[in-house]
Design a protein around this motif. Structure first.
Motif, PDB file in Angstrom:
ATOM      1  N   GLY A  11       0.868  -1.170   0.000  1.00  0.00           N
ATOM      2  CA  GLY A  11       0.000   0.000   0.000  1.00  0.00           C
ATOM      3  C   GLY A  11       0.904   1.218   0.000  1.00  0.00           C
ATOM      4  N   GLN A  12       0.546   2.219   0.761  1.00  0.00           N
ATOM      5  CA  GLN A  12       1.363   3.425   0.883  1.00  0.00           C
ATOM      6  C   GLN A  12       2.477   3.178   1.885  1.00  0.00           C
ATOM      7  OE1 GLN A  12       1.270   6.081  -0.883  1.00  0.00           O
ATOM      8  NE2 GLN A  12      -0.632   5.686  -1.979  1.00  0.00           N
ATOM      9  N   ARG A  13       3.706   3.188   1.411  1.00  0.00           N
ATOM     10  CA  ARG A  13       4.850   2.976   2.296  1.00  0.00           C
ATOM     11  C   ARG A  13       5.551   4.313   2.507  1.00  0.00           C
ATOM     12  NH1 ARG A  13       7.578  -2.072  -0.585  1.00  0.00           N
ATOM     13  NH2 ARG A  13       6.848  -0.974  -2.406  1.00  0.00           N
ATOM     14  N   ASP A  14       5.584   4.741   3.759  1.00  0.00           N
ATOM     15  CA  ASP A  14       6.171   6.034   4.100  1.00  0.00           C
ATOM     16  C   ASP A  14       7.512   5.846   4.805  1.00  0.00           C
ATOM     17  OD1 ASP A  14       5.418   5.118   6.609  1.00  0.00           O
ATOM     18  OD2 ASP A  14       3.784   6.554   6.832  1.00  0.00           O
ATOM     19  N   GLU A  15       8.075   6.946   5.276  1.00  0.00           N
ATOM     20  CA  GLU A  15       9.373   6.894   5.956  1.00  0.00           C
ATOM     21  C   GLU A  15       9.331   5.999   7.194  1.00  0.00           C
ATOM     22  OE1 GLU A  15      13.241   7.198   6.684  1.00  0.00           O
ATOM     23  OE2 GLU A  15      12.234   7.929   4.887  1.00  0.00           O
ATOM     24  N   LYS A  16       8.234   6.044   7.947  1.00  0.00           N
ATOM     25  CA  LYS A  16       8.123   5.195   9.136  1.00  0.00           C
ATOM     26  C   LYS A  16       8.147   3.716   8.740  1.00  0.00           C
ATOM     27  CE  LYS A  16       5.743   4.289  13.392  1.00  0.00           C
ATOM     28  NZ  LYS A  16       4.731   4.669  14.363  1.00  0.00           N
ATOM     29  N   PHE A  17       7.497   3.373   7.649  1.00  0.00           N
ATOM     30  CA  PHE A  17       7.520   1.996   7.162  1.00  0.00           C
ATOM     31  C   PHE A  17       8.960   1.548   6.900  1.00  0.00           C
ATOM     32  CE2 PHE A  17       8.111  -0.765   3.523  1.00  0.00           C
ATOM     33  CZ  PHE A  17       7.404  -1.886   3.897  1.00  0.00           C
ATOM     34  N   HIS A  18       9.704   2.360   6.176  1.00  0.00           N
ATOM     35  CA  HIS A  18      11.073   1.984   5.812  1.00  0.00           C
ATOM     36  C   HIS A  18      11.967   1.868   7.052  1.00  0.00           C
ATOM     37  CE1 HIS A  18      10.329   2.001   1.554  1.00  0.00           C
ATOM     38  NE2 HIS A  18       9.741   3.174   1.660  1.00  0.00           N
ATOM     39  N   ARG A  19      11.796   2.761   8.014  1.00  0.00           N
ATOM     40  CA  ARG A  19      12.573   2.673   9.258  1.00  0.00           C
ATOM     41  C   ARG A  19      12.240   1.400  10.020  1.00  0.00           C
ATOM     42  NH1 ARG A  19      11.254   8.119  10.105  1.00  0.00           N
ATOM     43  NH2 ARG A  19       9.767   7.466  11.653  1.00  0.00           N
ATOM     44  N   LEU A  20      10.951   1.139  10.195  1.00  0.00           N
ATOM     45  CA  LEU A  20      10.513  -0.041  10.942  1.00  0.00           C
ATOM     46  C   LEU A  20      10.904  -1.321  10.215  1.00  0.00           C
ATOM     47  CD1 LEU A  20       9.136  -0.726  13.572  1.00  0.00           C
ATOM     48  CD2 LEU A  20       6.928  -0.561  12.422  1.00  0.00           C
ATOM     49  N   TYR A  76      -0.153  -2.770  10.357  1.00  0.00           N
ATOM     50  CA  TYR A  76       0.008  -3.251   8.981  1.00  0.00           C
ATOM     51  C   TYR A  76      -0.939  -2.586   7.984  1.00  0.00           C
ATOM     52  CZ  TYR A  76      -4.139  -6.239   8.613  1.00  0.00           C
ATOM     53  OH  TYR A  76      -5.420  -6.702   8.504  1.00  0.00           O
ATOM     54  N   ARG A  77      -2.142  -2.217   8.393  1.00  0.00           N
ATOM     55  CA  ARG A  77      -3.104  -1.609   7.469  1.00  0.00           C
ATOM     56  C   ARG A  77      -2.605  -0.273   6.891  1.00  0.00           C
ATOM     57  NH1 ARG A  77      -6.451  -5.180   9.447  1.00  0.00           N
ATOM     58  NH2 ARG A  77      -8.638  -5.357   9.449  1.00  0.00           N
ATOM     59  N   ARG A  78      -1.664   0.365   7.588  1.00  0.00           N
ATOM     60  CA  ARG A  78      -1.109   1.628   7.085  1.00  0.00           C
ATOM     61  C   ARG A  78      -0.299   1.412   5.808  1.00  0.00           C
ATOM     62  NH1 ARG A  78       2.065   4.840  11.656  1.00  0.00           N
ATOM     63  NH2 ARG A  78       2.415   6.122   9.838  1.00  0.00           N
ATOM     64  N   TRP A  79       0.315   0.218   5.673  1.00  0.00           N
ATOM     65  CA  TRP A  79       1.297   0.008   4.609  1.00  0.00           C
ATOM     66  C   TRP A  79       0.978  -1.121   3.640  1.00  0.00           C
ATOM     67  CZ3 TRP A  79       3.865  -0.060   9.733  1.00  0.00           C
ATOM     68  CH2 TRP A  79       4.190   1.237  10.153  1.00  0.00           C
ATOM     69  N   TYR A  80       0.037  -1.988   4.005  1.00  0.00           N
ATOM     70  CA  TYR A  80      -0.255  -3.144   3.170  1.00  0.00           C
ATOM     71  C   TYR A  80      -1.718  -3.162   2.757  1.00  0.00           C
ATOM     72  CZ  TYR A  80       4.071  -4.712   5.382  1.00  0.00           C
ATOM     73  OH  TYR A  80       5.351  -4.789   5.854  1.00  0.00           O
ATOM     74  N   ALA A  81      -1.956  -3.560   1.501  1.00  0.00           N
ATOM     75  CA  ALA A  81      -3.318  -3.722   1.000  1.00  0.00           C
ATOM     76  C   ALA A  81      -3.776  -5.167   1.179  1.00  0.00           C
ATOM     77  CB  ALA A  81      -3.386  -3.303  -0.461  1.00  0.00           C
TER      78      ALA A  81
END
Length: 114
Positions: A11-20, A76-81
Motif C-alpha cells: 500500500g502506501q509505504r512512508d518513511e516510518k515503514f522503511h525505518r521499521l 500493517y493496514r497503514r502500509w499493506y493492502a
C-alpha cells in the motif's frame, strides 16, 4: 530449516515503514536461529514475498513475539493492502552452492529486499 514467507500487496509505504522495516530486518538477523532472508516481487509487481529462513519453529516464534515486530503487525493496514504468511518446513535443499552462499551472507546482515 523453516521458511516464514510474508507475502503482501504493498500500500502506501512512508518513511516510518522503511525505518521499521529496517529495524525488523536487524532484529531477525540478531536472533539465534536466523539463517537468511530474500525478497521477491511478482512479475506484475503487485505482490512482494519476503522470505525469512530459520533453523526451527522456536526461532520463528521468537521473531514473531519480538516487541518491535508486534508494533509493526499492529500497524500493517497503514502500509499493506493485504498479506499472507506461509510457514514451511524444508525437507531438503540442493544446488551448486552459489545460492546457499548468498543466504550465508544474509546471516552476516545483508538482507536482500525487493
Amino acid at each position: 530449516m523453516y521458511i516464514a514467507a510474508f507475502i503482501y500487496k504493498p500500500g502506501q509505504r512512508d518513511e516510518k515503514f522503511h525505518r521499521l522495516s529496517a529495524i525488523i530486518d536487524d532484529i531477525a538477523i540478531s536472533l539465534p536461529g536466523f539463517v537468511g532472508a530474500q525478497s521477491w516481487t511478482s512479475a506484475d509487481r503487485t505482490l512482494i514475498n519476503a522470505s525469512y529462513y530459520w533453523e526451527d519453529e522456536a526461532s520463528i516464534q521468537a521473531f514473531a513475539r519480538h516487541p518491535r515486530h508486534l508494533e509493526a503487525k499492529r500497524q500493517y493496514r497503514r502500509w499493506y493492502a493485504g498479506y499472507q504468511v506461509v510457514i514451511s518446513k524444508v525437507e531438503r535443499t540442493y544446488g551448486d552452492g552459489a545460492i546457499a552462499q548468498l543466504l550465508s551472507n544474509d546471516r552476516q546482515g545483508q538482507v536482500r529486499r525487493a
